[in-house]
Design a protein around this motif. Structure first.
Motif, PDB file in Angstrom:
ATOM      1  N   GLU A  53     -18.562   3.170  -7.142  1.00  0.00           N
ATOM      2  CA  GLU A  53     -19.166   3.557  -6.295  1.00  0.00           C
ATOM      3  C   GLU A  53     -18.432   4.691  -5.260  1.00  0.00           C
ATOM      4  O   GLU A  53     -18.942   5.257  -4.340  1.00  0.00           O
ATOM      5  N   GLN A  54     -17.115   4.110  -5.344  1.00  0.00           N
ATOM      6  CA  GLN A  54     -16.152   4.493  -4.054  1.00  0.00           C
ATOM      7  C   GLN A  54     -15.079   5.280  -4.829  1.00  0.00           C
ATOM      8  O   GLN A  54     -13.962   5.325  -4.384  1.00  0.00           O
ATOM      9  N   ARG A  55     -15.398   6.029  -5.823  1.00  0.00           N
ATOM     10  CA  ARG A  55     -14.053   6.907  -6.662  1.00  0.00           C
ATOM     11  C   ARG A  55     -13.859   8.286  -5.710  1.00  0.00           C
ATOM     12  O   ARG A  55     -12.740   8.526  -6.198  1.00  0.00           O
ATOM     13  N   LEU A  56     -14.526   8.676  -4.908  1.00  0.00           N
ATOM     14  CA  LEU A  56     -13.815   9.746  -3.935  1.00  0.00           C
ATOM     15  C   LEU A  56     -13.322   9.275  -2.857  1.00  0.00           C
ATOM     16  O   LEU A  56     -13.779   9.366  -1.591  1.00  0.00           O
ATOM     17  N   GLN A  57     -11.890   8.917  -2.954  1.00  0.00           N
ATOM     18  CA  GLN A  57     -11.199   8.179  -1.886  1.00  0.00           C
ATOM     19  C   GLN A  57     -10.008   8.908  -1.313  1.00  0.00           C
ATOM     20  O   GLN A  57      -9.626   8.570  -0.305  1.00  0.00           O
ATOM     21  N   VAL A  58      -9.534  10.033  -2.145  1.00  0.00           N
ATOM     22  CA  VAL A  58      -8.587  10.836  -1.664  1.00  0.00           C
ATOM     23  C   VAL A  58      -8.838  11.372  -0.132  1.00  0.00           C
ATOM     24  O   VAL A  58      -9.801  12.182  -0.033  1.00  0.00           O
ATOM     25  N   TRP A  59      -8.196  11.129   0.827  1.00  0.00           N
ATOM     26  CA  TRP A  59      -7.984  11.838   2.083  1.00  0.00           C
ATOM     27  C   TRP A  59      -6.929  12.787   2.205  1.00  0.00           C
ATOM     28  O   TRP A  59      -7.231  13.808   2.720  1.00  0.00           O
ATOM     29  N   GLY A  60      -5.897  12.504   1.710  1.00  0.00           N
ATOM     30  CA  GLY A  60      -4.787  13.429   1.929  1.00  0.00           C
ATOM     31  C   GLY A  60      -3.569  13.353   0.711  1.00  0.00           C
ATOM     32  O   GLY A  60      -3.464  12.215   0.284  1.00  0.00           O
ATOM     33  N   LEU A  61      -3.329  14.616   0.200  1.00  0.00           N
ATOM     34  CA  LEU A  61      -2.243  14.553  -0.478  1.00  0.00           C
ATOM     35  C   LEU A  61      -0.943  15.294  -0.063  1.00  0.00           C
ATOM     36  O   LEU A  61      -1.069  16.314   0.523  1.00  0.00           O
ATOM     37  N   SER A  62       0.233  14.769  -0.355  1.00  0.00           N
ATOM     38  CA  SER A  62       1.448  15.671   0.100  1.00  0.00           C
ATOM     39  C   SER A  62       2.504  15.025  -0.787  1.00  0.00           C
ATOM     40  O   SER A  62       2.771  14.061  -1.555  1.00  0.00           O
ATOM     41  N   GLU A  63       3.679  15.824  -0.762  1.00  0.00           N
ATOM     42  CA  GLU A  63       4.805  15.550  -1.465  1.00  0.00           C
ATOM     43  C   GLU A  63       5.556  14.288  -0.978  1.00  0.00           C
ATOM     44  O   GLU A  63       5.451  14.272   0.014  1.00  0.00           O
ATOM     45  N   TRP A  64       6.121  13.658  -2.095  1.00  0.00           N
ATOM     46  CA  TRP A  64       6.706  12.510  -1.676  1.00  0.00           C
ATOM     47  C   TRP A  64       8.420  12.591  -2.285  1.00  0.00           C
ATOM     48  O   TRP A  64       8.510  12.830  -3.454  1.00  0.00           O
ATOM     49  N   PRO A  65       9.207  12.542  -1.365  1.00  0.00           N
ATOM     50  CA  PRO A  65      10.587  12.985  -1.666  1.00  0.00           C
ATOM     51  C   PRO A  65      11.398  11.632  -2.354  1.00  0.00           C
ATOM     52  O   PRO A  65      12.657  12.059  -2.426  1.00  0.00           O
ATOM     53  N   TYR A  66      10.748  10.470  -2.401  1.00  0.00           N
ATOM     54  CA  TYR A  66      11.322   9.296  -2.631  1.00  0.00           C
ATOM     55  C   TYR A  66      11.032   8.864  -4.106  1.00  0.00           C
ATOM     56  O   TYR A  66       9.995   8.407  -4.187  1.00  0.00           O
ATOM     57  N   PRO A  67      11.937   9.168  -5.060  1.00  0.00           N
ATOM     58  CA  PRO A  67      11.761   8.647  -6.538  1.00  0.00           C
ATOM     59  C   PRO A  67      11.269   7.216  -6.625  1.00  0.00           C
ATOM     60  O   PRO A  67      11.932   6.572  -5.773  1.00  0.00           O
ATOM     61  N   PRO A  68      10.414   6.860  -7.450  1.00  0.00           N
ATOM     62  CA  PRO A  68       9.961   7.501  -8.622  1.00  0.00           C
ATOM     63  C   PRO A  68       8.627   8.368  -8.351  1.00  0.00           C
ATOM     64  O   PRO A  68       8.279   9.063  -9.083  1.00  0.00           O
ATOM     65  N   ALA A  69       8.120   8.121  -7.093  1.00  0.00           N
ATOM     66  CA  ALA A  69       6.904   8.509  -6.710  1.00  0.00           C
ATOM     67  C   ALA A  69       6.890  10.151  -6.521  1.00  0.00           C
ATOM     68  O   ALA A  69       7.960  10.599  -6.187  1.00  0.00           O
ATOM     69  N   GLU A  70       6.066  10.837  -7.083  1.00  0.00           N
ATOM     70  CA  GLU A  70       5.940  12.534  -6.873  1.00  0.00           C
ATOM     71  C   GLU A  70       5.130  12.918  -5.819  1.00  0.00           C
ATOM     72  O   GLU A  70       5.478  14.115  -5.389  1.00  0.00           O
ATOM     73  N   LEU A  71       4.269  11.913  -5.564  1.00  0.00           N
ATOM     74  CA  LEU A  71       2.998  12.165  -4.632  1.00  0.00           C
ATOM     75  C   LEU A  71       2.563  11.157  -3.719  1.00  0.00           C
ATOM     76  O   LEU A  71       2.882  10.158  -4.104  1.00  0.00           O
ATOM     77  N   HIS A  72       2.511  11.576  -2.289  1.00  0.00           N
ATOM     78  CA  HIS A  72       1.865  10.735  -1.647  1.00  0.00           C
ATOM     79  C   HIS A  72       0.326  10.804  -1.433  1.00  0.00           C
ATOM     80  O   HIS A  72      -0.048  11.939  -1.103  1.00  0.00           O
ATOM     81  N   VAL A  73      -0.315   9.774  -1.559  1.00  0.00           N
ATOM     82  CA  VAL A  73      -1.614   9.719  -1.334  1.00  0.00           C
ATOM     83  C   VAL A  73      -2.269   8.687  -0.326  1.00  0.00           C
ATOM     84  O   VAL A  73      -2.074   7.600  -0.440  1.00  0.00           O
ATOM     85  N   THR A  74      -3.001   9.525   0.485  1.00  0.00           N
ATOM     86  CA  THR A  74      -3.533   8.694   1.559  1.00  0.00           C
ATOM     87  C   THR A  74      -5.008   8.593   1.145  1.00  0.00           C
ATOM     88  O   THR A  74      -5.839   9.717   0.909  1.00  0.00           O
ATOM     89  N   MET A  75      -5.682   7.269   1.291  1.00  0.00           N
ATOM     90  CA  MET A  75      -6.830   7.104   0.792  1.00  0.00           C
ATOM     91  C   MET A  75      -7.956   6.680   1.920  1.00  0.00           C
ATOM     92  O   MET A  75      -7.364   6.112   2.827  1.00  0.00           O
ATOM     93  N   PHE A  76      -9.085   7.172   1.934  1.00  0.00           N
ATOM     94  CA  PHE A  76     -10.104   6.625   2.911  1.00  0.00           C
ATOM     95  C   PHE A  76     -10.241   5.226   3.003  1.00  0.00           C
ATOM     96  O   PHE A  76     -10.348   4.439   4.116  1.00  0.00           O
ATOM     97  N   GLY A  77     -10.162   4.305   1.983  1.00  0.00           N
ATOM     98  CA  GLY A  77     -10.228   2.927   1.796  1.00  0.00           C
ATOM     99  C   GLY A  77     -11.626   2.540   1.313  1.00  0.00           C
ATOM    100  O   GLY A  77     -12.681   2.906   0.910  1.00  0.00           O
TER     101      GLY A  77
END
Length: 111
Positions: A53-77
């Motif tokens: 029901e709450q699958r559309l959660q992505v609020w923002g995407l940005s590059e993440w400079p700290y391995p191992p992650a490639e992307l920072h994802v902020t979600m609505f909740g």
């Protein structure tokens, strides 16, 4: 498998924040703005309907400079029906992901 850094709030109602997860999460696919979030399969073993029901959660995407992650994802909740369900959901995600849940302080309604 891809690694992202996620900020995922959990609400016990639409207006009552319960707490949040923040940390590295491993997914089968990279999240994309405007597309359903690729919830980890093990998360869907419980609460599948809530996640769907709450699958559309992505609020923002940005590059993440700290391995191992490639992307920072902020979600609505994720919004639960009450504090009990929010607590069950938080414990479930902790077990499945290894992320630590950060609970908001309890409020005293009498003050």
């Amino acid at each position: 498998m891809v690694a992202i850094h996620v900020d995922l709030p959990i609400f016990s109602s639409p207006t009552d924040p319960y707490g949040w997860f923040s940390g590295v999460l491993h997914l089968q696919a990279m999240p994309e703005d405007g597309l359903p979030f690729p919830w980890p399969e093990e998360w869907l073993q419980q609460f599948a309907e809530l996640f769907d029901e709450q699958r559309l959660q992505v609020w923002g995407l940005s590059e993440w400079p700290y391995p191992p992650a490639e992307l920072h994802v902020t979600m609505f909740g994720l919004v639960c029906r009450d504090r009990d369900q929010a607590g069950e959901l938080a414990r479930h995600i902790e077990r499945c992901s290894g992320l630590v849940f950060n609970e908001h302080g309890l409020t005293d309604a009498s003050t």
